[in-house]
Motif scaffolding. Structure first.
Motif, mmCIF file in Angstrom:
data_model
loop_
_atom_site.group_PDB
_atom_site.id
_atom_site.type_symbol
_atom_site.label_atom_id
_atom_site.label_comp_id
_atom_site.label_asym_id
_atom_site.label_seq_id
_atom_site.Cartn_x
_atom_site.Cartn_y
_atom_site.Cartn_z
ATOM 1 N N PHE B 26 0.832 -1.206 0.000
ATOM 2 C CA PHE B 26 0.000 0.000 0.000
ATOM 3 C C PHE B 26 0.868 1.257 0.000
ATOM 4 O O PHE B 26 0.601 2.213 -0.717
ATOM 5 C CB PHE B 26 -0.929 -0.012 1.220
ATOM 6 N N MET B 27 1.924 1.215 0.807
ATOM 7 C CA MET B 27 2.805 2.381 0.869
ATOM 8 C C MET B 27 3.466 2.644 -0.477
ATOM 9 O O MET B 27 3.523 3.773 -0.944
ATOM 10 C CB MET B 27 3.880 2.167 1.934
ATOM 11 N N MET B 28 3.964 1.554 -1.084
ATOM 12 C CA MET B 28 4.675 1.718 -2.348
ATOM 13 C C MET B 28 3.753 2.287 -3.412
ATOM 14 O O MET B 28 4.175 3.071 -4.255
ATOM 15 C CB MET B 28 5.206 0.375 -2.811
ATOM 16 N N THR B 29 2.497 1.857 -3.407
ATOM 17 C CA THR B 29 1.604 2.312 -4.468
ATOM 18 C C THR B 29 0.915 3.621 -4.105
ATOM 19 O O THR B 29 0.168 4.167 -4.907
ATOM 20 C CB THR B 29 0.537 1.244 -4.776
ATOM 21 N N ASN B 30 1.150 4.140 -2.896
ATOM 22 C CA ASN B 30 0.475 5.373 -2.511
ATOM 23 C C ASN B 30 1.385 6.510 -2.103
ATOM 24 O O ASN B 30 1.122 7.656 -2.395
ATOM 25 C CB ASN B 30 -0.483 5.098 -1.346
ATOM 26 N N LEU B 31 2.454 6.157 -1.387
ATOM 27 C CA LEU B 31 3.249 7.220 -0.780
ATOM 28 C C LEU B 31 4.387 7.705 -1.642
ATOM 29 O O LEU B 31 4.822 8.831 -1.536
ATOM 30 C CB LEU B 31 3.826 6.727 0.554
ATOM 31 N N LEU B 32 4.856 6.817 -2.508
ATOM 32 C CA LEU B 32 6.031 7.184 -3.275
ATOM 33 C C LEU B 32 5.683 8.282 -4.268
ATOM 34 O O LEU B 32 4.533 8.430 -4.657
ATOM 35 C CB LEU B 32 6.570 5.945 -3.998
ATOM 36 N N PRO B 33 6.695 9.051 -4.675
ATOM 37 C CA PRO B 33 6.424 10.119 -5.629
ATOM 38 C C PRO B 33 5.770 9.563 -6.882
ATOM 39 O O PRO B 33 5.870 8.384 -7.180
ATOM 40 C CB PRO B 33 7.817 10.672 -5.943
ATOM 41 N N GLY B 34 5.117 10.431 -7.612
ATOM 42 C CA GLY B 34 4.342 9.940 -8.743
ATOM 43 C C GLY B 34 2.882 9.963 -8.358
ATOM 44 O O GLY B 34 2.462 9.208 -7.493
ATOM 45 N N ASP B 35 2.142 10.839 -8.966
ATOM 46 C CA ASP B 35 0.743 11.022 -8.615
ATOM 47 C C ASP B 35 -0.101 10.064 -9.463
ATOM 48 O O ASP B 35 -0.060 10.135 -10.687
ATOM 49 C CB ASP B 35 0.374 12.493 -8.922
ATOM 50 N N PRO B 36 -0.842 9.135 -8.815
ATOM 51 C CA PRO B 36 -1.633 8.192 -9.593
ATOM 52 C C PRO B 36 -2.605 8.911 -10.543
ATOM 53 O O PRO B 36 -2.784 8.489 -11.685
ATOM 54 C CB PRO B 36 -2.408 7.401 -8.545
ATOM 55 N N ALA B 37 -3.204 9.987 -10.062
ATOM 56 C CA ALA B 37 -4.166 10.696 -10.902
ATOM 57 C C ALA B 37 -3.485 11.206 -12.169
ATOM 58 O O ALA B 37 -4.007 11.062 -13.272
ATOM 59 C CB ALA B 37 -4.775 11.867 -10.120
ATOM 60 N N ARG B 38 -2.289 11.764 -11.989
ATOM 61 C CA ARG B 38 -1.576 12.268 -13.156
ATOM 62 C C ARG B 38 -1.130 11.116 -14.059
ATOM 63 O O ARG B 38 -1.157 11.229 -15.288
ATOM 64 C CB ARG B 38 -0.357 13.095 -12.720
ATOM 65 N N ALA B 39 -0.756 10.016 -13.413
ATOM 66 C CA ALA B 39 -0.335 8.852 -14.204
ATOM 67 C C ALA B 39 -1.478 8.355 -15.080
ATOM 68 O O ALA B 39 -1.280 7.942 -16.218
ATOM 69 C CB ALA B 39 0.131 7.741 -13.271
ATOM 70 N N ILE B 40 -2.699 8.433 -14.539
ATOM 71 C CA ILE B 40 -3.846 7.940 -15.309
ATOM 72 C C ILE B 40 -4.205 8.923 -16.415
ATOM 73 O O ILE B 40 -4.437 8.547 -17.563
ATOM 74 C CB ILE B 40 -5.064 7.739 -14.382
ATOM 75 N N LEU B 41 -4.251 10.201 -16.057
ATOM 76 C CA LEU B 41 -4.771 11.186 -17.014
ATOM 77 C C LEU B 41 -3.703 11.700 -17.978
ATOM 78 O O LEU B 41 -4.034 12.322 -18.978
ATOM 79 C CB LEU B 41 -5.379 12.373 -16.257
ATOM 80 N N GLY B 42 -2.447 11.458 -17.656
ATOM 81 C CA GLY B 42 -1.390 11.908 -18.559
ATOM 82 C C GLY B 42 -0.946 13.312 -18.231
ATOM 83 O O GLY B 42 -1.575 14.016 -17.431
#
Lengths: 309, 320
Positions: B26-42
């Motif tokens: 959970f930490m790796m997929t949430n806390l690390l840099p890199g915004d999931p929202a930005r990753a999805i939307l580009g």
């Protein structure tokens, strides 16, 4: 994967016959002995020979390559010809040139990953093995968390979080190695901590960290060299696999793992663009395993000769 | 009873390890840099759109709350919603694939374990002959090879360049019975088998040699028992026991081995799904799959330990 060497470590020819010799000097002699015994085995010679050949290709290949690694020399997936000895790849680049260029990253990344992973593992393992029971237990349990993941899944998790970058791949593979190395290092340490020369140093009031560096470490180097070989073979495979999955080196880089992925759709038309990089990776892992196996056998041999149990 | 207590403690430890593994996932997929929202939307997404998606994903809540909610959902069998494609529930995305992977691993286990044990025992009987020496070199070489190298060599040999007898791609048709598509299983199963085989062969060779040198085997032979019977009744059962733990560890390795092998053959399992999810940064699927693979790995290793305790008399009775 586990190693068959975990509990066969008893290398120190201890006893009264060598008084007043520091651990490191005593060790040096033993290490030369191990290397000599390993070199006497044919498999070690074959391994070292193969390794040097592939290392030479990786190091000097870019200098003798006929074209540039990203230069287009013809139509895609052409069979070997006078202009392109191994044919062309999926984009019409020279396969031979890319094979000659594709080894440096394989060596640099896997050697880095292995060295870093070994350093972390040895430190953690010696620390755990030479600590109080509770600290030892805690450290090993904490490392179990990393060990809960299959190595490649752990690396993929890090890649998913931080994106595919070569240095990150090396670091992730290293972290995956660390707890596995730590187990072996801890096992080797535990066999030594009760020995007289350690107790003597302790009674002289030598600092614990100094004992770790000057007494413990020199006495676990032989099994650690075997471990290094096994880990290196594994690193090469894993890093090549990650490039093959598309998470390692990124196009247009020339890298053996990446080449396999790029060209595998055309394998029925132009097999060389896949086959040659596969052979390079295979020979390299075989070479490293042969050396590790030779060293492992040499250590067991020494055990027998000195008559230690 | 101390034995039962010890085993129970190991199981509890397994669960604790797994709990911390889930925190790590959970930490790796949430806390690390890199915004999931930005990753999805580009990279070209507007701030408004990003804000909306972040809220949708619950990214505005504190991490601990999100973790608790995630764990709660998992315990109800809800693995979240996939971010990729049609945004289906993760359970739906991976359900069939989980079954496919299970099938693949079970098939590989059923082929590799008897085969490699047989080879190991046989080479032990033929110790120091040419056949044994050849087998030793072959297993040493094979054990050095990464699994995708084995797979590609098999593709080159059996389905493209040399022979054309097997399909190079194992894209199963989910709507047809698998029995009619057995040829699609052959190459992936063969690759996994060859990957785990060398280690088990070596284990069994070593343990058989040890057994053959024991006194009860000499006794059985002196009694005049025919050699096949000595092998079947006395050596093999005793030689298998010390190899069980190593074998189970190799089967646990399959949990990671399927990732590359499934991707190579485009086999529709959770291994290839993990690779796809990592390329798409589909976090809910990554979380679910890495947790499933970790759980499989931990419990197969645990099973190996427990089996070893149960079948080793010294450990069984020596437990304080």
């Amino acid at each position: 994967m586990s190693t068959p060497m975990e509990n066969s470590v008893d290398l120190l020819p201890e006893g009264p016959e060598i008084p007043h010799v520091t651990a490191s000097r005593r060790h040096r002699r033993e290490w030369v002995q191990t290397a000599k015994a390993a070199w006497a085995l044919r498999r070690t010679k074959i391994g070292v020979g193969l390794f040097l050949v592939i290392l030479a290709i990786a190091l000097f290949g870019p200098l003798i390559a006929p074209y540039g690694p990203t230069e287009f020399v013809g139509k895609p997936y052409r069979m070997p010809s006078a202009t392109a000895w191994l044919g062309t790849d999926n984009l019409g680049r020279d396969v031979l040139t890319r094979v000659l260029n594709g080894g440096r990253t394989v060596f640099s990344l896997s050697l880095t990953a292995t060295a870093v992973g070994m350093a972390m593992g040895i430190l953690l393992g010696m620390f755990a093995g030479y600590s109080r029971r509770s600290v030892d237990d805690f450290t090993m349990r904490a490392l179990d968390i990393v060990m809960a993941f299959p190595h490649i899944v752990f690396v993929l998790l890090i890649v998913a979080a931080l994106g595919p970058r070569p240095w990150l791949i090396a670091l992730a593979v290293a972290i995956g190695h660390a707890p596995r190395v730590a187990r072996v290092a801890r096992g080797a340490t535990l066999e030594i901590v009760g020995r007289d020369f350690i107790l003597a140093s302790e009674m002289l009031g030598t600092a614990k960290w100094r004992i770790m560096v000057t007494e413990l470490f020199p006495n676990i180097t032989s099994p650690m060299f075997v471990e290094f070989g096994l880990r290196l073979a594994y690193s090469i495979g894993t890093i090549a696999a990650l490039s093959f999955l598309g998470f390692g080196l990124q196009p247009p880089a020339a890298d053996w793992g990446l080449m396999i992925n790029e060209n595998r759709i055309g394998v029925a038309v132009q097999p060389y663009s896949v086959f040659v990089p596969v052979v390079m990776i295979a020979l390299l892992t075989i070479a490293v395993s042969l050396i590790a196996d030779g060293l492992a056998r040499a250590i067991i041999g020494i055990d027998r000769r000195t008559g230690t149990e | 009873m101390p034995l039962a207590k010890h085993i129970l403690w190991r199981v509890i430890l397994g669960f604790i390890t797994l709990f911390f593994a889930s925190v790590l996932i959970f930490m790796m997929t949430n806390l690390l840099p890199g915004d999931p929202a930005r990753a999805i939307l580009g990279p070209r997404a507007t701030p408004e759109k990003l804000a909306i998606l972040r809220e949708e994903l619950g990214l505005d809540r504190p991490v601990a709350v999100r973790y608790a909610a995630w764990l709660g959902d998992i315990s109800h069998g809800d693995l979240g919603t996939s971010l990729a494609g049609m945004q289906q529930p993760v359970t739906k995305v991976i359900g069939r694939r989980l079954y496919n992977s299970f099938l693949l691993v079970v098939l590989a286990a059923f082929v590799s374990v008897p085969l490699s044990m047989g080879i190991g025992a046989y080479t032990a009987l033929k110790r120091d002959t040419k056949l044994d020496a050849t087998a030793t070199i072959a297993t040493l070489t094979l054990s050095a090879l990464p699994e995708f190298v084995i797979g590609i060599v098999l593709i080159l040999l059996l389905s493209t360049q040399v022979l054309h007898i097997l399909p190079p791609i194992s894209r199963l048709d989910p709507f047809a019975p698998y029995l009619g598509q057995l040829d699609l299983f052959i190459l992936p199963v063969m690759t996994l088998t060859l990957a785990v085989l060398p280690y088990i062969v070596r284990l069994l060779r070593a343990s058989t040699i040890e057994v053959l040198e024991s006194e009860y085997i000499s006794m059985a032979r002196l009694k005049g028992l025919p050699e096949p019977l000595v092998m079947r009744r006395h050596s093999l059962p005793n030689a298998v026991v010390p190899a069980i733990q190593g074998t189970a560890m190799q089967l646990a390795w399959l949990a990671g081995g399927i990732v590359v092998v499934e991707y190579l053959f485009a086999y529709p399992g959770i291994g290839s799904a993990l690779v796809d999810a990592v390329s798409n940064r589909d976090y809910p699927v990554i979380q679910a799959l890495s947790l499933i693979l970790a759980a499989t790995y931990v419990f197969l290793n645990l099973a190996a330990d427990i089996l070893t305790i149960l079948i080793t008399p010294r450990l069984r009775t020596g437990m304080r």
